[in-house]
Design a protein around this motif. Sequence first.
Motif, PDB file in Angstrom:
ATOM      1  N   ILE A   5     -35.198 -35.754 -19.671  1.00  0.00           N
ATOM      2  CA  ILE A   5     -36.629 -36.027 -19.768  1.00  0.00           C
ATOM      3  C   ILE A   5     -37.012 -35.826 -21.232  1.00  0.00           C
ATOM      4  O   ILE A   5     -36.886 -34.725 -21.764  1.00  0.00           O
ATOM      5  N   LEU A   6     -37.474 -36.891 -21.881  1.00  0.00           N
ATOM      6  CA  LEU A   6     -37.633 -36.849 -23.332  1.00  0.00           C
ATOM      7  C   LEU A   6     -39.085 -36.979 -23.769  1.00  0.00           C
ATOM      8  O   LEU A   6     -39.864 -37.722 -23.183  1.00  0.00           O
ATOM      9  N   ASN A  30     -43.565 -41.296 -18.531  1.00  0.00           N
ATOM     10  CA  ASN A  30     -43.161 -41.963 -17.289  1.00  0.00           C
ATOM     11  C   ASN A  30     -42.879 -40.959 -16.186  1.00  0.00           C
ATOM     12  O   ASN A  30     -43.174 -41.215 -15.014  1.00  0.00           O
ATOM     13  N   PHE A  31     -42.296 -39.818 -16.552  1.00  0.00           N
ATOM     14  CA  PHE A  31     -42.011 -38.792 -15.543  1.00  0.00           C
ATOM     15  C   PHE A  31     -43.299 -38.267 -14.924  1.00  0.00           C
ATOM     16  O   PHE A  31     -43.388 -38.101 -13.691  1.00  0.00           O
ATOM     17  N   LYS A  32     -44.297 -38.009 -15.746  1.00  0.00           N
ATOM     18  CA  LYS A  32     -45.596 -37.574 -15.218  1.00  0.00           C
ATOM     19  C   LYS A  32     -46.179 -38.633 -14.284  1.00  0.00           C
ATOM     20  O   LYS A  32     -46.720 -38.303 -13.215  1.00  0.00           O
ATOM     21  N   GLU A  58     -29.627 -30.180 -19.030  1.00  0.00           N
ATOM     22  CA  GLU A  58     -30.102 -30.336 -20.409  1.00  0.00           C
ATOM     23  C   GLU A  58     -31.360 -29.494 -20.648  1.00  0.00           C
ATOM     24  O   GLU A  58     -32.186 -29.304 -19.754  1.00  0.00           O
ATOM     25  N   LEU A  59     -31.499 -29.022 -21.876  1.00  0.00           N
ATOM     26  CA  LEU A  59     -32.631 -28.171 -22.234  1.00  0.00           C
ATOM     27  C   LEU A  59     -33.962 -28.887 -22.037  1.00  0.00           C
ATOM     28  O   LEU A  59     -34.965 -28.258 -21.685  1.00  0.00           O
ATOM     29  N   ASN A  60     -33.987 -30.198 -22.235  1.00  0.00           N
ATOM     30  CA  ASN A  60     -35.243 -30.931 -22.061  1.00  0.00           C
ATOM     31  C   ASN A  60     -35.763 -30.854 -20.628  1.00  0.00           C
ATOM     32  O   ASN A  60     -36.958 -31.030 -20.398  1.00  0.00           O
ATOM     33  N   ASN A  61     -34.893 -30.595 -19.665  1.00  0.00           N
ATOM     34  CA  ASN A  61     -35.351 -30.392 -18.281  1.00  0.00           C
ATOM     35  C   ASN A  61     -36.282 -29.187 -18.193  1.00  0.00           C
ATOM     36  O   ASN A  61     -37.303 -29.218 -17.505  1.00  0.00           O
TER      37      ASN A  61
END
Length: 240
Positions: A5-6, A30-32, A58-61
């Motif tokens: 998730i970026l 997009n995730f939101k 991943e840390l972004n999670n």
Amino acid sequence: MYHGILSGPPHTVPPNRETGAEIYDISLENFKAQMGWLKDKGYAPQSRDLIITFDDGELNNFQYALPVLKDFGWKAYFFIIVKRIGKNGYMGWEEIKELHRAGMIIGSHGLTHEILTNLLDSQMEEELKASKQNLERNLGVPIDSISIPRGFCNDKVIDTAYRLGYKTVFISERPAGLKSGCFSRVAVKSNWPLKRFDMALKGKAPVLESLGNTFKKILKTILRESGYNWVRGVMIKILR
């Protein structure tokens, strides 16, 4: 099934990820929108109709997905590659513990992210057992679920996972002839508009995409693990 998730740039992604990992990177925006879509459509968190999962750890999670999940009241599974914990771009133990404290479910994604069907039986069992034991020892909670890495599995792998104490096994697409019980998943891709996301929730896909997926399954059967991954890597580099 989610991966990265970026937000940005700059993006928080691990260096030297597997070829093609960016196909599954979802923007925070997009995730939101997708989580809001689920809520608007009346889906219940972690119901039999919907299970949200994240592979790789991943840390972004932690940075981006967790706050959104908490805002919408969703729970999710986070499947961790144990040997990558604390490495550049991946969550450390404190982030994983915080996920657990927030009500998320921690599972194994193997010890090293190897294709398990490529390994000797003893090596495959070590990947499953050692990753479970390591997570349990450091988190102090039972690890009952696993996501089989890299999209290749068979009955031997899944049956071994159950024998070693896992209660729930997640895979990607279900291969032909698989008899063992498990949860197959749909990988959310970076270029999906909400309309395509909604199709996935209904178990549908565009015609051309369905044909492509069928061709991919045929290639996997013919080329097997190493051959398919080589061809896939070459094609992705050509198309970039």
